[in-house]
Structure formats: structure tokens, C-alpha cells
Scaffold this motif. Structure first.
Motif, PDB file in Angstrom:
ATOM      1  N   ALA A 340       0.830  -1.199   0.000  1.00  9.89           N
ATOM      2  CA  ALA A 340       0.000   0.000   0.000  1.00  9.89           C
ATOM      3  C   ALA A 340       0.866   1.251   0.000  1.00  9.89           C
ATOM      4  CB  ALA A 340      -0.920  -0.008   1.216  1.00  9.89           C
ATOM      5  N   GLU A 341       2.074   1.137   0.524  1.00  5.97           N
ATOM      6  CA  GLU A 341       2.975   2.289   0.577  1.00  5.97           C
ATOM      7  C   GLU A 341       3.318   2.768  -0.832  1.00  5.97           C
ATOM      8  OE1 GLU A 341       5.150   4.794   3.429  1.00  5.97           O
ATOM      9  OE2 GLU A 341       3.393   3.508   3.412  1.00  5.97           O
ATOM     10  N   ASN A 344       0.089   4.318  -2.385  1.00  3.29           N
ATOM     11  CA  ASN A 344      -0.212   5.643  -1.839  1.00  3.29           C
ATOM     12  C   ASN A 344       0.760   6.700  -2.364  1.00  3.29           C
ATOM     13  OD1 ASN A 344      -2.320   4.572  -0.350  1.00  3.29           O
ATOM     14  ND2 ASN A 344      -1.079   4.273   1.490  1.00  3.29           N
ATOM     15  N   ALA A 345       2.033   6.318  -2.470  1.00  4.28           N
ATOM     16  CA  ALA A 345       3.024   7.263  -2.999  1.00  4.28           C
ATOM     17  C   ALA A 345       2.727   7.567  -4.468  1.00  4.28           C
ATOM     18  CB  ALA A 345       4.429   6.693  -2.841  1.00  4.28           C
ATOM     19  N   THR A 346       2.428   6.529  -5.240  1.00  2.08           N
ATOM     20  CA  THR A 346       2.158   6.712  -6.668  1.00  2.08           C
ATOM     21  C   THR A 346       0.926   7.577  -6.892  1.00  2.08           C
ATOM     22  OG1 THR A 346       3.153   4.550  -7.128  1.00  2.08           O
ATOM     23  CG2 THR A 346       1.792   5.510  -8.858  1.00  2.08           C
ATOM     24  N   VAL A 352       8.376   5.910  -2.840  1.00  2.00           N
ATOM     25  CA  VAL A 352       8.549   5.604  -1.419  1.00  2.00           C
ATOM     26  C   VAL A 352       9.796   6.292  -0.870  1.00  2.00           C
ATOM     27  CG1 VAL A 352       8.962   3.722   0.234  1.00  2.00           C
ATOM     28  CG2 VAL A 352       7.304   3.421  -1.628  1.00  2.00           C
ATOM     29  N   TYR A 353      10.818   6.457  -1.701  1.00  3.36           N
ATOM     30  CA  TYR A 353      12.060   7.086  -1.259  1.00  3.36           C
ATOM     31  C   TYR A 353      11.902   8.583  -0.999  1.00  3.36           C
ATOM     32  CZ  TYR A 353      14.669   2.836  -2.410  1.00  3.36           C
ATOM     33  OH  TYR A 353      15.148   1.541  -2.442  1.00  3.36           O
ATOM     34  N   ARG A 361       8.184   6.337   9.735  1.00  2.00           N
ATOM     35  CA  ARG A 361       8.383   5.532  10.952  1.00  2.00           C
ATOM     36  C   ARG A 361       7.344   4.417  11.088  1.00  2.00           C
ATOM     37  NH1 ARG A 361       9.899  10.781  12.622  1.00  2.00           N
ATOM     38  NH2 ARG A 361       7.838  11.320  13.440  1.00  2.00           N
ATOM     39  N   THR A 362       6.429   4.304  10.142  1.00  2.00           N
ATOM     40  CA  THR A 362       5.422   3.247  10.205  1.00  2.00           C
ATOM     41  C   THR A 362       6.037   1.917   9.778  1.00  2.00           C
ATOM     42  OG1 THR A 362       4.652   3.520   7.926  1.00  2.00           O
ATOM     43  CG2 THR A 362       3.633   4.931   9.620  1.00  2.00           C
ATOM     44  N   GLU A 363       5.473   0.833  10.265  1.00  2.00           N
ATOM     45  CA  GLU A 363       5.972  -0.494   9.902  1.00  2.00           C
ATOM     46  C   GLU A 363       5.762  -0.761   8.409  1.00  2.00           C
ATOM     47  OE1 GLU A 363       7.784  -2.658  11.647  1.00  2.00           O
ATOM     48  OE2 GLU A 363       7.842  -1.015  13.099  1.00  2.00           O
ATOM     49  N   THR A 364       4.656  -0.265   7.864  1.00  2.00           N
ATOM     50  CA  THR A 364       4.389  -0.455   6.432  1.00  2.00           C
ATOM     51  C   THR A 364       5.491   0.165   5.591  1.00  2.00           C
ATOM     52  OG1 THR A 364       2.009  -0.394   6.842  1.00  2.00           O
ATOM     53  CG2 THR A 364       2.728  -0.035   4.583  1.00  2.00           C
ATOM     54  N   HIS A 365       5.900   1.377   5.959  1.00  2.00           N
ATOM     55  CA  HIS A 365       6.954   2.055   5.214  1.00  2.00           C
ATOM     56  C   HIS A 365       8.284   1.319   5.360  1.00  2.00           C
ATOM     57  CE1 HIS A 365       9.088   5.443   3.367  1.00  2.00           C
ATOM     58  NE2 HIS A 365      10.036   5.192   4.266  1.00  2.00           N
ATOM     59  N   LYS A 366       8.601   0.926   6.581  1.00  2.00           N
ATOM     60  CA  LYS A 366       9.884   0.253   6.812  1.00  2.00           C
ATOM     61  C   LYS A 366       9.968  -1.052   6.036  1.00  2.00           C
ATOM     62  CE  LYS A 366      10.546   2.213  11.445  1.00  2.00           C
ATOM     63  NZ  LYS A 366      10.551   1.921  12.899  1.00  2.00           N
ATOM     64  N   ARG A 367       8.867  -1.832   6.025  1.00  5.04           N
ATOM     65  CA  ARG A 367       8.866  -3.089   5.269  1.00  5.04           C
ATOM     66  C   ARG A 367       9.056  -2.830   3.781  1.00  5.04           C
ATOM     67  NH1 ARG A 367       4.574  -4.600   8.702  1.00  5.04           N
ATOM     68  NH2 ARG A 367       3.089  -3.978   7.089  1.00  5.04           N
TER      69      ARG A 367
END
Length: 400
Positions: A340-341, A344-346, A352-353, A361-367
Motif C-alpha cells: 500500500a505504501e 499511496n506514494a504513486t 517511497v524514497y 516511521r510506520t511499519e508499512t513504510h519500513k517493510r
């Protein structure tokens, strides 16, 4: 009259439908591309991360700042603490410490096409994230958008309908009869340090027709036109990434002839994997046919990347196991999982970068960063293996 009754949707209705769809796209772009607003890169790196990126210690960085080899770091006026380093500042550190990873003059520039004739497999997503990963690592990158839809162009902050002139800014002039002899005219700096872009817009689609017409008269010229253009700019870059259209057309054929490495995104579902199998068959047949007219073309590497992988779907897991069995040496170990990251970015024409602040800092972003970084690292290693000047470093790292 009977024909109109049998087919109540006429061409005028199709035109109206296209116009309404275009209105939606314009509204989306107006939201992202506000008048007078230029896209900027707000990502900053703390001293620990900067030290890791540069390959030196935090103390070495502070010492270089203290003795004047590096400028004093910018500080937050309210807290007095370091504001963090921009990517440009990190690259300046690499220059000072001699850790820029550029290829040596004798190494071949990597011309990597992210190619699959099927749309929706994550091609543009891979191109933009891979370009930005490599730029963060310090490589000089050029992205050539060969797709008239201009998705990659949009993500790099240009509105294809407003900011890009098909007669001046895209590949189209280069493909036309009597066009420029070099691609320098189309190169644009981007808000990402180390990334240049040759953009695209809908006008590039006309090149397909012109290419087809010229193919009869100038077969070899047409087939290798893009390759010859890339040779005029390749000395400026380490990696040139090609984002071709999702179809077997003249531009796609030119991309296959211009590239010296291929990355094939393939989602692990029945339809997409079946399409990828057909793509590989078509690509092999096409390249063999082209070789009879323009000479054989080889690649430094050809790898398949599983994209949009969903571990919660048993069908995805089953097909991924089949891919591993069928392509034991051709499949990247890294997998670009469905996230989803990325979606959402697109949706905001970002990557994402580029996400900053609390969202990182969310787990979704880190994964998601883990997946993207793994893909980037593996492709980076494949690229470095093609550069003799990097072999000693790869041996020291235990890779060769």
C-alpha cells in the motif's frame, strides 16, 4: 439508421468518454502540479546514515567539517541541532573521501531496460525506485522515458501535457528523419541529484508510425537509432534506465536493441506470469529475426523480478515456487512485494524514497523500504559485475 439503432454507442460517444477521462487526469495533475510549483527533494540524512552512505565514520565527517574540507553542517535555528544532510551534501562527502562509486572510463555504461510487453506489471514503479536507489548510492543515472503515457515523467515532477514539448523535449525529434544527431538536446536535470531525465508525452506515440514507415527503407538505421543516440550521452552516466511502452512496437524493438541488460518484472499470478512466458517467447523470436538484419545483440544479464507479490495469497506463493523451479538462475532473489505504501506514494506522483516525516516511521513504510532496497542492492551488484574496475572491490566484499 438501422446501424445506429443496432450500435447506439457511436464515435462521438467514444470521443466524449475520452474527454471526460482526460478531465479526471487534468484534475489529478492540477492537484499535484500546482501552478508555479516545482517538485523538490526534501529527504535529509542524519550523520549516522550519511556516514554509512559515504563509507566513513561519523568522526571522519566531523573532522572534515572541522578542518574545512567539508562545509559546516546546516543547523536548525530553533534547536541548534544539525538539520541533516541533503543528498548533494552526501555526494560532496563522497568526493572528499574518494568513495564515489562511478564506473571507470574503460567500464561499459549499463543500459538497463525494464521490459515486459504486458502493462500493469510494475515496470515504471521499478524504473523510478531503482533510479533513485542508485542515485542515493552515488551513481550517475539517466532515465529515458520511452512510453508515450509518460508515467515515469510525471513521477519525476513534469506534467507531460504542459511541461513537455513533443517536438523539443522527447525522443520524437531524434526518431524523425533529419533529426538531431545526439540526445543531449533532450536531457533534463531533475530535482534528484545524479538523475537526468529524457521525458515523454503522448506525442511520442507518433514515432511508432514514422518508425514503421521508415523500416521499409532504412531497416538497420531504424533498429539501432536509439542505441546510437544513447552512445552520444553514455559517457556522462554510469547507468541508463529505459522505460519502454508495454507493447511490441517499433520503440520497444529499439529498446531491446539499445539495452545491454534486461530486467523483466513479472507478478506471480496466472495471467501475468502467462503473459511473461509469452513475452519471453516473443522476445526470443523477435531478437533472432532482428539479428538477421542488424546483427546479433547480447546482454550482460537478463533477470526476472517477481513484482506485486502478496504472501497472503496461496496462488501467488504457488506460482512463485514454480518461477523459482523454472528460473533457478534467472530470477532475482529479491522480491518486490505488493505494498500500500507504493500505491499511496504513486497516487501522489511520488516514490517511497521521497516520503518524509512521521510516515517513514510506520511499519508499512519500513517493510516496503526493505523490499525496495533489496531489489536495488541485487541489481547494483549485477551492474558492478560488468565493470572490471569494480571487481577488486567485489572480491573484497566476498561477492566475486
Amino acid at each position: 439508421m438501422a446501424e445506429t439503432q443496432d450500435y447506439p454507442v457511436a464515435l462521438d460517444d467514444i470521443d466524449a468518454l475520452a474527454l471526460r477521462a482526460d478531465t479526471v487526469i487534468k484534475r489529478l495533475r492540477e492537484r499535484v502540479f500546482a501552478p508555479g510549483l516545482q517538485k523538490t527533494l526534501d529527504v535529509r540524512f542524519n550523520v549516522r546514515t550519511a556516514a554509512e552512505m559515504v563509507g566513513r565514520t561519523e568522526k571522519a565527517i566531523r573532522d572534515a567539517e572541522g578542518d574545512g574540507r567539508l562545509p559546516e553542517p546546516e543547523k536548525n535555528p530553533e534547536t541548534g541541532r544539525r538539520a541533516g544532510y541533503t543528498l548533494e551534501e552526501v555526494n560532496r562527502m563522497r568526493e572528499v573521501f574518494g568513495t564515489l562509486p562511478h564506473r571507470a572510463p574503460g567500464d561499459p555504461a549499463t543500459v538497463l531496460a525494464v521490459q515486459n510487453f504486458k502493462g500493469g506489471v510494475g515496470k515504471s514503479t521499478v524504473v523510478v525506485h531503482l533510479a533513485q536507489y542508485l542515485a542515493m548510492r552515488g551513481y550517475r543515472v539517466c532515465v529515458i522515458d520511452c512510453d508515450s503515457q509518460g508515467s515515469t515523467t510525471s513521477i519525476f515532477g513534469l506534467n507531460p501535457d504542459v511541461d513537455v514539448d513533443e517536438d523539443e523535449d522527447t525522443l520524437y525529434p531524434f526518431f524523425r528523419h533529419g533529426g538531431p544527431s545526439s540526445l543531449h538536446y533532450a536531457l533534463r536535470a531533475t530535482y534528484w541529484p545524479n538523475i537526468a531525465l529524457i521525458p515523454a508525452n503522448l506525442g511520442l506515440y507518433d514515432a511508432e508510425y514514422e518508425f514503421a514507415a521508415r523500416m521499409v527503407r532504412e531497416q538497420n538505421f531504424v533498429l539501432d537509432r536509439l542505441r546510437s543516440g544513447i552512445e552520444t550521452i553514455s559517457d556522462q552516466f554510469d547507468v541508463i534506465l529505459l522505460d519502454p511502452p508495454p507493447a511490441l512496437g517499433m520503440i520497444s524493438l529499439s529498446v531491446l536493441r539499445a539495452a545491454n541488460a534486461l530486467l523483466i518484472p513479472a507478478p506471480p499470478n496466472n495471467i501475468d506470469f502467462g503473459s511473461t512466458a509469452h513475452f519471453l517467447k516473443m522476445m526470443g523470436a523477435t531478437l533472432n529475426e532482428l539479428a538477421e538484419h542488424g546483427g546479433a545483440r547480447g546482454y550482460h544479464f537478463v533477470k526476472i523480478l517477481a513484482t506485486k507479490m502478496n504472501d497472503q495469497k496461496s496462488a501467488h506463493q504457488a506460482i512463485k515456487r514454480v518461477m523459482e523451479a523454472v528460473f533457478p538462475h534467472d530470477l532475482l532473489n529479491a522480491v518486490l512485494k505488493d505494498s500500500a505504501e507504493i500505491d499511496n506514494a504513486t497516487a501522489n506522483l511520488m516514490t517511497v524514497y521521497e516520503i518524509t516525516g512521521a510516515a517513514t516511521r510506520t511499519e508499512t513504510h519500513k517493510r516496503c523500504r526493505v523490499y525496495l532496497d533489496a531489489v536495488g542492492r541485487e541489481v547494483e551488484t549485477l551492474i558492478r559485475k560488468t565493470w572490471p574496475s569494480h571487481h577488486a572491490g567485489l572480491r573484497k566484499e566476498g561477492i566475486l
